[in-house]
Design an enzyme around this catalytic site. Structure first.
Site, PDB file in Angstrom:
ATOM      1  N   GLY A  69       3.171  11.537   2.014  1.00  0.00           N
ATOM      2  CA  GLY A  69       1.733  11.783   2.092  1.00  0.00           C
ATOM      3  C   GLY A  69       1.042  10.468   2.388  1.00  0.00           C
ATOM      4  N   ILE A 115      -1.672   7.196   2.215  1.00  0.00           N
ATOM      5  CA  ILE A 115      -1.883   6.166   1.179  1.00  0.00           C
ATOM      6  C   ILE A 115      -2.757   6.724   0.042  1.00  0.00           C
ATOM      7  CG2 ILE A 115      -2.769   3.832   0.742  1.00  0.00           C
ATOM      8  CD1 ILE A 115      -2.588   3.338   3.820  1.00  0.00           C
ATOM      9  N   GLY A 116      -2.257   6.658  -1.161  1.00  0.00           N
ATOM     10  CA  GLY A 116      -3.036   7.089  -2.320  1.00  0.00           C
ATOM     11  C   GLY A 116      -2.912   8.567  -2.643  1.00  0.00           C
ATOM     12  N   ALA A 117      -2.075   9.301  -1.894  1.00  0.00           N
ATOM     13  CA  ALA A 117      -1.981  10.759  -2.106  1.00  0.00           C
ATOM     14  C   ALA A 117      -1.378  11.106  -3.467  1.00  0.00           C
ATOM     15  CB  ALA A 117      -1.155  11.390  -0.994  1.00  0.00           C
ATOM     16  N   GLU A 135       9.366   2.375  -3.225  1.00  0.00           N
ATOM     17  CA  GLU A 135       8.918   1.461  -2.201  1.00  0.00           C
ATOM     18  C   GLU A 135       8.571   0.082  -2.777  1.00  0.00           C
ATOM     19  OE1 GLU A 135       7.896   2.473   1.203  1.00  0.00           O
ATOM     20  OE2 GLU A 135       5.844   3.014   0.695  1.00  0.00           O
ATOM     21  N   TYR A 182      -3.816  -6.549   5.871  1.00  0.00           N
ATOM     22  CA  TYR A 182      -5.138  -5.931   5.737  1.00  0.00           C
ATOM     23  C   TYR A 182      -6.266  -6.874   6.139  1.00  0.00           C
ATOM     24  CZ  TYR A 182      -3.271  -1.634   3.788  1.00  0.00           C
ATOM     25  OH  TYR A 182      -2.610  -0.429   3.639  1.00  0.00           O
ATOM     26  N   ASP A 193      10.111   7.848  -2.935  1.00  0.00           N
ATOM     27  CA  ASP A 193       8.669   8.049  -2.732  1.00  0.00           C
ATOM     28  C   ASP A 193       8.274   7.764  -1.283  1.00  0.00           C
ATOM     29  OD1 ASP A 193       8.698   5.265  -2.725  1.00  0.00           O
ATOM     30  OD2 ASP A 193       7.052   5.024  -4.149  1.00  0.00           O
ATOM     31  N   GLU A 212      -6.248  -3.542  -0.844  1.00  0.00           N
ATOM     32  CA  GLU A 212      -6.513  -2.223  -0.235  1.00  0.00           C
ATOM     33  C   GLU A 212      -7.987  -1.817  -0.341  1.00  0.00           C
ATOM     34  OE1 GLU A 212      -3.813   0.287  -2.378  1.00  0.00           O
ATOM     35  OE2 GLU A 212      -2.186  -0.040  -0.961  1.00  0.00           O
TER      36      GLU A 212
HETATM   37  N1  LIG Z   1      -2.892  14.376  -8.710  1.00  0.00           N
HETATM   38  C1  LIG Z   1      -3.537  13.288  -9.133  1.00  0.00           C
HETATM   39  N2  LIG Z   1      -4.641  13.399  -9.863  1.00  0.00           N
HETATM   40  C2  LIG Z   1      -5.298  12.334 -10.288  1.00  0.00           C
HETATM   41  N3  LIG Z   1      -4.931  11.056 -10.050  1.00  0.00           N
HETATM   42  C3  LIG Z   1      -3.838  10.874  -9.328  1.00  0.00           C
HETATM   43  C4  LIG Z   1      -3.082  11.972  -8.828  1.00  0.00           C
HETATM   44  N4  LIG Z   1      -2.045  11.482  -8.130  1.00  0.00           N
HETATM   45  C5  LIG Z   1      -2.151  10.141  -8.192  1.00  0.00           C
HETATM   46  N5  LIG Z   1      -3.213   9.784  -8.920  1.00  0.00           N
HETATM   47  C6  LIG Z   1      -3.663   8.395  -9.165  1.00  0.00           C
HETATM   48  O1  LIG Z   1      -4.042   7.904  -7.870  1.00  0.00           O
HETATM   49  C7  LIG Z   1      -3.576   6.576  -7.669  1.00  0.00           C
HETATM   50  C8  LIG Z   1      -2.669   6.546  -6.455  1.00  0.00           C
HETATM   51  O2  LIG Z   1      -1.470   7.252  -6.720  1.00  0.00           O
HETATM   52  P1  LIG Z   1      -0.063   6.773  -6.175  1.00  0.00           P
HETATM   53  O3  LIG Z   1       0.964   7.636  -6.798  1.00  0.00           O
HETATM   54  O4  LIG Z   1       0.087   5.296  -6.331  1.00  0.00           O
HETATM   55  O5  LIG Z   1      -0.217   7.140  -4.609  1.00  0.00           O
HETATM   56  P2  LIG Z   1       0.745   6.818  -3.377  1.00  0.00           P
HETATM   57  O6  LIG Z   1       2.082   6.416  -3.917  1.00  0.00           O
HETATM   58  O7  LIG Z   1       0.797   8.096  -2.596  1.00  0.00           O
HETATM   59  O8  LIG Z   1       0.060   5.751  -2.598  1.00  0.00           O
HETATM   60  C9  LIG Z   1      -2.886   6.154  -8.951  1.00  0.00           C
HETATM   61  O9  LIG Z   1      -3.836   5.422  -9.718  1.00  0.00           O
HETATM   62  C10 LIG Z   1      -2.551   7.477  -9.637  1.00  0.00           C
HETATM   63  O10 LIG Z   1      -2.549   7.356 -11.039  1.00  0.00           O
HETATM   64  N1  LIG Z   2       1.424  -0.671   8.107  1.00  0.00           N
HETATM   65  C1  LIG Z   2       2.167  -0.075   7.158  1.00  0.00           C
HETATM   66  N2  LIG Z   2       1.690   0.014   5.902  1.00  0.00           N
HETATM   67  C2  LIG Z   2       2.444   0.651   5.011  1.00  0.00           C
HETATM   68  C3  LIG Z   2       3.702   1.202   5.312  1.00  0.00           C
HETATM   69  N3  LIG Z   2       4.199   1.752   4.195  1.00  0.00           N
HETATM   70  C4  LIG Z   2       3.309   1.564   3.239  1.00  0.00           C
HETATM   71  N4  LIG Z   2       2.242   0.885   3.712  1.00  0.00           N
HETATM   72  C5  LIG Z   2       1.105   0.373   2.943  1.00  0.00           C
HETATM   73  C6  LIG Z   2       0.087   1.372   2.573  1.00  0.00           C
HETATM   74  C7  LIG Z   2      -0.356   0.918   1.213  1.00  0.00           C
HETATM   75  O1  LIG Z   2      -1.337  -0.090   1.334  1.00  0.00           O
HETATM   76  C8  LIG Z   2       0.886   0.271   0.620  1.00  0.00           C
HETATM   77  C9  LIG Z   2       1.697   1.184  -0.264  1.00  0.00           C
HETATM   78  O2  LIG Z   2       1.866   2.457   0.357  1.00  0.00           O
HETATM   79  P1  LIG Z   2       1.652   3.811  -0.458  1.00  0.00           P
HETATM   80  O3  LIG Z   2       1.525   4.894   0.575  1.00  0.00           O
HETATM   81  O4  LIG Z   2       2.879   3.934  -1.301  1.00  0.00           O
HETATM   82  O5  LIG Z   2       0.405   3.635  -1.261  1.00  0.00           O
HETATM   83  O6  LIG Z   2       1.654  -0.112   1.737  1.00  0.00           O
HETATM   84  C10 LIG Z   2       4.203   1.068   6.630  1.00  0.00           C
HETATM   85  O7  LIG Z   2       5.327   1.507   6.983  1.00  0.00           O
HETATM   86  N5  LIG Z   2       3.404   0.416   7.514  1.00  0.00           N
END
Ligand SMILES: Nc1ncnc2c1ncn2[C@@H]1O[C@H](COP(=O)(O)OP(=O)(O)O)[C@@H](O)[C@H]1O
Ligand SMILES: Nc1nc2c(ncn2[C@H]2C[C@H](O)[C@@H](COP(=O)(O)O)O2)c(=O)[nH]1
Length: 207
Positions: A11, A13-15, A35, A47, A86, A147
């Site tokens: 998903g 970023i931040g999903a 990761e 960034y 992840d 970020e």
């Molecule tokens: N379903 C959710 N509901 C509320 N907060 C969430 C949820 N999923 C993730 N978060 C919060 O959102 C932030 C980003 O989640 P994270 O797992 O690091 O995302 P990703 O790995 O996809 O970048 C974290 O602070 C996490 O605690």
């Molecule tokens: N340009 C790229 N950025 C990437 C890649 N994989 C992760 N990321 C960045 C996005 C976020 O700032 C951070 C962590 O990723 P999450 O999705 O786990 O929040 O790293 C990539 O392949 N290329």
């Protein structure tokens, strides 16, 4: 390999990928591949200046994921042991096609295909979809300094790219099951019953 032995959570970023994969790893007692983010020497620089640092960053991610998945093959997959990550290796292309262009993109694309051709493919992808507002809220809540000024157009584009990428994977890898989660509606962090539903679905597939 038995059905469902390799699970990838994906998903934009931040999903919630790291959160959900960590919860599933603990609940199902499956080792987690995470990761490398905080130790990534290029992410902050990237960034600040995408044009300048994109090739180094994309190569760093690619080499790290390659090494992790290579180790995963010998440690887990060859022995029929389950593992959850992840990320899916395909995310390298999702990002790189946006951050690289011209000769650099062409070189990267060739290296990607050479390196990843024989890597293990997940049996199950859990794809967390979420809209811009949800992602921005979570990125803010997570609070990584580099970020916080992310270009919203970049994030918006990634949301679209992720949808296309998952459709493309569904076509090119029909044996991979994809479970899509609406990350705007389903809150598996605060609502335990919503997490339990995801667990049931995963278990159903892993039978
Ligand atoms: N379903 C959710 N509901 C509320 N907060 C969430 C949820 N999923 C993730 N978060 C919060 O959102 C932030 C980003 O989640 P994270 O797992 O690091 O995302 P990703 O790995 O996809 O970048 C974290 O602070 C996490 O605690
Ligand atoms: N340009 C790229 N950025 C990437 C890649 N994989 C992760 N990321 C960045 C996005 C976020 O700032 C951070 C962590 O990723 P999450 O999705 O786990 O929040 O790293 C990539 O392949 N290329």
């Amino acid at each position: 390999m038995s059905t469902g032995s390799f699970i990838a959570v994906e998903g934009p970023i931040g999903a919630g990928k790291t959160t959900l994969s960590t919860m599933l790893s603990q609940k199902l007692n499956i080792p987690l591949l995470k990761e490398i983010v905080e130790e990534n020497p290029f992410l902050g620089k990237f960034y600040d200046n995408i044009e300048e640092w994109s090739f180094q960053l994309e190569m760093f991610f690619l080499c790290n994921r390659y090494k992790q998945l290579e180790d995963t093959t010998t440690k887990y997959i060859q022995h029929g042991r389950q593992v959850i990550s992840d990320y899916h290796i395909y995310k390298n292309l999702i990002f790189a096609q946006r951050t690289l262009s011209g000769v650099k993109w062409e070189k990267y694309r060739q290296i990607y295909h050479i390196l990843t051709g024989d890597l293990p493919k997940p049996d199950l992808i859990i794809y967390i979809r979420a809209d811009l507002q949800t992602l921005l809220k979570r990125i803010k809540m997570r609070g990584r300094s580099f970020e916080q000024n992310m270009d919203t157009a970049y994030l918006e584009q990634l949301i679209i790219d992720y949808d296309h990428a998952m459709a493309s994977l569904a076509e090119s890898e029909p044996d991979t099951k994809i479970i899509t989660i609406d990350g705007n509606q389903i809150d598996f962090v605060t609502h335990r019953e919503q997490f339990d539903l995801i667990v049931s679905e995963v278990k159903e597939y892993m039978k």
